[in-house]
Design an enzyme around this catalytic site. Structure first.
Site, PDB file in Angstrom:
ATOM      1  N   CYS A 107      15.268  28.701 -58.295  1.00 61.63           N
ATOM      2  CA  CYS A 107      15.011  27.418 -57.648  1.00 61.63           C
ATOM      3  C   CYS A 107      14.262  26.439 -58.540  1.00 61.63           C
ATOM      4  O   CYS A 107      13.210  26.769 -59.085  1.00 61.63           O
ATOM      5  CB  CYS A 107      14.161  27.623 -56.405  1.00 61.63           C
ATOM      6  SG  CYS A 107      14.774  28.920 -55.362  1.00 61.63           S
ATOM      7  N   GLY A 140      19.485  27.072 -59.531  1.00 67.09           N
ATOM      8  CA  GLY A 140      19.950  26.000 -58.648  1.00 67.09           C
ATOM      9  C   GLY A 140      18.944  24.856 -58.672  1.00 67.09           C
ATOM     10  O   GLY A 140      17.746  25.077 -58.814  1.00 67.09           O
ATOM     11  N   ASN A 355      14.959  22.985 -53.299  1.00 70.14           N
ATOM     12  CA  ASN A 355      16.063  23.594 -54.048  1.00 70.14           C
ATOM     13  C   ASN A 355      17.332  23.560 -53.163  1.00 70.14           C
ATOM     14  O   ASN A 355      17.256  23.143 -52.006  1.00 70.14           O
ATOM     15  CB  ASN A 355      15.672  25.021 -54.438  1.00 70.14           C
ATOM     16  CG  ASN A 355      15.704  25.930 -53.225  1.00 70.14           C
ATOM     17  OD1 ASN A 355      15.210  25.561 -52.167  1.00 70.14           O
ATOM     18  ND2 ASN A 355      16.305  27.087 -53.351  1.00 70.14           N
ATOM     19  N   CYS A 357      19.160  25.512 -51.234  1.00 75.23           N
ATOM     20  CA  CYS A 357      19.297  26.033 -49.851  1.00 75.23           C
ATOM     21  C   CYS A 357      18.080  25.757 -48.990  1.00 75.23           C
ATOM     22  O   CYS A 357      18.000  26.192 -47.837  1.00 75.23           O
ATOM     23  CB  CYS A 357      19.621  27.513 -49.902  1.00 75.23           C
ATOM     24  SG  CYS A 357      21.091  27.842 -50.873  1.00 75.23           S
ATOM     25  N   GLU A 359      14.862  26.691 -49.138  1.00 78.41           N
ATOM     26  CA  GLU A 359      13.734  27.610 -48.942  1.00 78.41           C
ATOM     27  C   GLU A 359      12.557  27.304 -49.863  1.00 78.41           C
ATOM     28  O   GLU A 359      11.491  27.894 -49.702  1.00 78.41           O
ATOM     29  CB  GLU A 359      14.182  29.072 -49.101  1.00 78.41           C
ATOM     30  CG  GLU A 359      14.586  29.520 -50.506  1.00 78.41           C
ATOM     31  CD  GLU A 359      16.036  29.210 -50.824  1.00 78.41           C
ATOM     32  OE1 GLU A 359      16.619  28.374 -50.128  1.00 78.41           O
ATOM     33  OE2 GLU A 359      16.581  29.822 -51.761  1.00 78.41           O
ATOM     34  N   PRO A 549      18.540  32.608 -48.647  1.00 79.55           N
ATOM     35  CA  PRO A 549      19.770  33.058 -47.975  1.00 79.55           C
ATOM     36  C   PRO A 549      20.259  34.454 -48.387  1.00 79.55           C
ATOM     37  O   PRO A 549      21.021  35.070 -47.673  1.00 79.55           O
ATOM     38  CB  PRO A 549      20.806  32.002 -48.353  1.00 79.55           C
ATOM     39  CG  PRO A 549      20.199  31.130 -49.383  1.00 79.55           C
ATOM     40  CD  PRO A 549      18.739  31.377 -49.438  1.00 79.55           C
ATOM     41  N   THR A 550      19.840  34.922 -49.538  1.00 75.80           N
ATOM     42  CA  THR A 550      20.236  36.243 -50.067  1.00 75.80           C
ATOM     43  C   THR A 550      21.749  36.453 -50.059  1.00 75.80           C
ATOM     44  O   THR A 550      22.221  37.561 -49.777  1.00 75.80           O
ATOM     45  CB  THR A 550      19.545  37.423 -49.323  1.00 75.80           C
ATOM     46  OG1 THR A 550      20.094  37.554 -47.999  1.00 75.80           O
ATOM     47  CG2 THR A 550      18.054  37.250 -49.237  1.00 75.80           C
ATOM     48  N   THR A 552      24.070  36.857 -52.346  1.00 82.90           N
ATOM     49  CA  THR A 552      24.650  37.960 -53.121  1.00 82.90           C
ATOM     50  C   THR A 552      23.795  39.212 -53.085  1.00 82.90           C
ATOM     51  O   THR A 552      24.325  40.321 -53.021  1.00 82.90           O
ATOM     52  CB  THR A 552      24.857  37.570 -54.602  1.00 82.90           C
ATOM     53  OG1 THR A 552      24.904  36.174 -54.712  1.00 82.90           O
ATOM     54  CG2 THR A 552      26.109  38.185 -55.139  1.00 82.90           C
ATOM     55  N   ILE A 553      22.470  39.039 -53.124  1.00 78.23           N
ATOM     56  CA  ILE A 553      21.670  40.271 -53.190  1.00 78.23           C
ATOM     57  C   ILE A 553      21.793  41.086 -51.895  1.00 78.23           C
ATOM     58  O   ILE A 553      21.630  42.294 -51.919  1.00 78.23           O
ATOM     59  CB  ILE A 553      20.193  40.042 -53.594  1.00 78.23           C
ATOM     60  CG1 ILE A 553      19.489  39.121 -52.633  1.00 78.23           C
ATOM     61  CG2 ILE A 553      20.092  39.579 -55.042  1.00 78.23           C
ATOM     62  CD1 ILE A 553      17.974  39.111 -52.842  1.00 78.23           C
TER      63      ILE A 553
END
Ligand code: CDP
Length: 700
Positions: A107, A140, A355, A357, A359, A549-550, A552-553
């Protein structure tokens, strides 16, 4: 496994890899595991990747005087929490740790001043360059474009007219397309414009109507709104639209008064803070040389100087926002006052952007690295029933925050401004994933008062322990450089009570005995003691938690994403590397329990992804497995608000709506969000776009 290890090459096989799902392996293989640049053969397995990250991040501690064996012990702890899938750092940390690419954070917020380039490196084209450098390595970026003069405005140097922020944003968008993030993922941006800006209407409509799915495809956009604006919306009153051009006379500073006019909303809280501070310290002055003036005073001055272009009815402007968001999901809102009111280090300046998304609300040039705890791993079962492993959770938090703090030292920053800003606040963002699956394992439906209560309590526990760890780290390694023990705002003091959240959303009911007992330990946490510790020993990080948002992880961890409900029980996942079908494993378990796990049933479910309306399914399954679009908007919001109360940065959340919801629902959600004290809000109405930025999950 043959993909990863090479056909027949099993000697490196580590049984811990069996914890990974097939989807996890596919994602790791496509983007995370290192390859030999010449032969393109994999040179690591998933466990070797976790080891690489653990080793690299532990090694930082040598600089702090730790011995080789202490560093080795930390490496083991870091490795353990990652390889057991209890915690994962954000993608750039997994991909880049110990490699030539050095950005480990996800971020960034980059300032954009109203000039082509500036000596300080924050003009429009400086920002573009900074963005490219960050994207190249997987980060990002977020921007506030409000300082750019509106289109048609005067450009003194050429006696021409300005093209305006939206047209500049298009350049950032194209550049994002061209620079693929580390060749591995598409860059993501947040574009912000504040509601007072004279070009705000063009901005609001820049991604909807005819421009939907066409323009600014690499941007999420958000309107920065203020309390004064929301109040005027409720009263149907007029607000001024302002040009920032007047504020930038070459060679001079921003015009203070017009700056104030645009920021006027923040004054009330600023004054209150200052009064408190004056009382406490007997005479410190905020904003260095400047005095605080009232909103009305600022407006009179702005009017006199010709900065107010026109007046507009706040309600009609708000309706435009709502209409556009209903149509395409953009713009979202950022609640700038709430963001700044609850910014722990508010004395460093005003936050204007987040950033991509949402957060991470950040100051200009700040970056933040994230990591998330997999909540589902902490649900345990004995013959006496289910319980939450709070000790295990606290232990994981302790090493997770330590690891994230090390990321700040291990990072190779692409620009000195970013390094400087990041190292002065040392913000880290510990978040969560797997909430939906934790709830299912505990037998609690996502859209229930019990679930909201659980969110509230777990968030409080995580915040407490993350904060405590940061105090302990300060004892060991020192506080973040710009820490001011007296001015630091303890966000728990402004957390809204649980009951307040239900009141605003008009949701009735009380948490059950069951969930109260499950979370009773949280009621014993003593925050005032923690504050005393902070004042005594210091604090390592200006912020400690953040709900990402996670995307991919959570796939790597094999769990549901972030604090979101399940998206679909069975669906086709569309990612850069291809399409694959996914069936939720807990759902399958339940089907088995009821002897419904035959292929015909599963196929039927995959057609819609849901079972809420399926009369042939047992009631327990239908209640427990409600998916994103079946959950009423109030419950989406309540989860977001519950997590936000115990969060010193932001909570990323998508309020998913059914496709048939009318614009009034978006309006209701946006107004409620403001009252609930979340820092930003995004809705997404099912099927309203052909594709979402970042989020893949295409339901078939
Ligand atoms: O799961 P992962 O670590 O890959 O990321 P996430 O939690 O979905 O997103 C966290 C942040 O990473 C976003 O808010 C963006 O700042 C950044 N991001 C990005 O730059 N590009 C993407 N394609 C996805 C995420």
């Amino acid at each position: 496994y043959n993909h990863v290890y090479g056909k027949g090459k099993w000697k490196d096989f580590d049984p811990k890899d069996l914890l990974l799902t097939y989807n996890a392996l596919k994602v790791l293989e496509a983007r995370y595991l290192l390859k030999d640049p010449n032969t393109l053969r994999y040179i690591e397995t998933p466990q070797m990747m976790f080891r690489r990250v653990a080793k690299y991040l532990a090694s930082v501690e040598l600089k702090y005087g730790k011995s080789e064996s202490e560093v080795k012990a930390l490496e083991e702890k870091f490795y353990e929490i990652m390889s057991n899938l209890r915690f994962l750092p954000n993608t750039p940390t997994l991909m880049n740790s110990g490699t030539r690419l050095g950005i480990l954070s996800a971020c960034f917020v980059i300032p954009v001043r109203d000039s082509m380039t500036t000596p300080e490196g924050d003009g429009i084209y400086d920002a573009l360059r900074a963005m490219a450098l960050v994207h190249q390595q997987g980060g990002g970026t977020g921007f506030d474009f409000s300082e750019l003069r509106p289109k048609g405005d005067v450009v003194a140097s050429t006696a021409g007219v300005a093209s305006g922020p939206v047209s500049f944003m298009k350049i950032f968008d194209v550049s994002t397309d061209v620079v693929k993030q580390g060749g591995k993922r598409r860059g993501a941006n947040m574009g912000v414009m504040h509601v007072w800006h004279a070009e705000i209407e063009d901005f609001i409509n820049s991604k909807s109507g005819k421009l939907k799915d066409v323009q600014l495809q690499n941007f999420n956009i958000s309107v920065g709104v203020y309390d004064y604006f929301m109040e005027k919306v409720e009263r149907g009153e007029e607000v001024p639209l302002i040009t920032p051009r007047k504020t930038r006379i070459p060679g001079t500073d921003h015009d203070y008064y017009i700056n104030k006019a645009r920021n006027y909303m923040s004054e009330e809280w600023a004054q209150e803070e200052i009064l408190n501070e004056l009382e406490e310290k007997g005479g410190a002055v905020w904003l260095d040389e400047s005095k605080i003036i009232t909103v009305d005073e600022a407006l009179v001055i702005a009017e006199k100087e010709g900065a107010i272009i026109r007046w507009i009815n706040a309600r009609s402007l708000f309706n435009e926002i709502v209409k556009s968001a209903w149509d395409s999901g953009d713009p979202g809102l950022l609640f700038i006052d709430e963001i700044n009111r609850r910014h722990p280090v508010w004395y460093l300046g005003k936050i204007n952007a987040t950033n991509p998304c949402g957060e991470e609300p950040l100051l200009p040039w700040e970056s933040c690295n994230l990591g998330s705890i997999n909540l589902e791993k902490f649900v345990k079962e004995t013959e006496n029933g289910k319980y939450i492993d709070w000790d295990g959770l606290a232990e994981t938090i302790k090493y997770a925050v330590r690891l994230l703090d090390n990321v700040i030292d291990a990072n190779k920053y692409p620009l000195k401004q970013i390094e400087q800003a990041t190292k002065s606040t040392r913000k880290v963002g510990l978040g969560v994933m797997g909430l939906a699956r934790m709830l299912i394992k505990l037998g609690i439906p996502y859209d229930s008062v019990d679930a909201i209560y659980l969110s509230y309590q777990v968030a409080k526990f995580i915040y407490y322990h993350a904060f405590k760890t940061s105090i302990e780290l300060a004892k060991e390694k020192g506080s973040f450089p710009v820490y001011d023990p007296l001015r630091y705002h303890d966000i728990w003091e402004s957390a809204r009570p649980f009951e307040y959240l239900l009141e605003v959303t008009k949701v009735e009911g009380k948490p059950s005995e069951y969930v109260r007992k499950l979370t009773a330990i949280v009621d014993k946490l003593d925050f005032s003691e923690l504050k005393a510790e902070r004042i005594k020993h210091g604090l390592r990080n200006a912020t400690v938690v953040s709900v990402a948002p996670t995307g991919t992880i959570s796939i790597i961890a094999g769990t549901s994403s972030s604090i979101e409900p399940l998206f679909a029980l069975a669906f086709i996942r569309n990612v850069a590397v291809g399409k694959f079908m996914e069936i939720d494993s807990l759902f399958l378990e339940y089907l088995r329990k009821y002897e419904l796990d035959n292929p015909e049933v599963v196929k039927k479910v995959a057609e819609t992804g849901t079972v809420g309306e399926n009369m042939f399914m047992p009631a327990t399954i239908r209640k427990l497995f409600r998916t994103a679009h079946e959950v009423p908007p109030e419950f989406h919001l309540l989860h977001q608000a519950a997590w936000q109360q115990w969060n010193d940065s932001g909570t990323s959340k998508t309020i998913n709506l059914r496709s048939e919801e009318p614009p009034e629902t978006v309006e209701r959600v946006y107004l409620m969000a403001w009252k609930l004290g979340v820092k930003g809000i995004t809705v997404y109405r099912d099927k309203s776009k052909s594709q979402q930025v970042i989020y893949f999950g295409i339901k078939k």
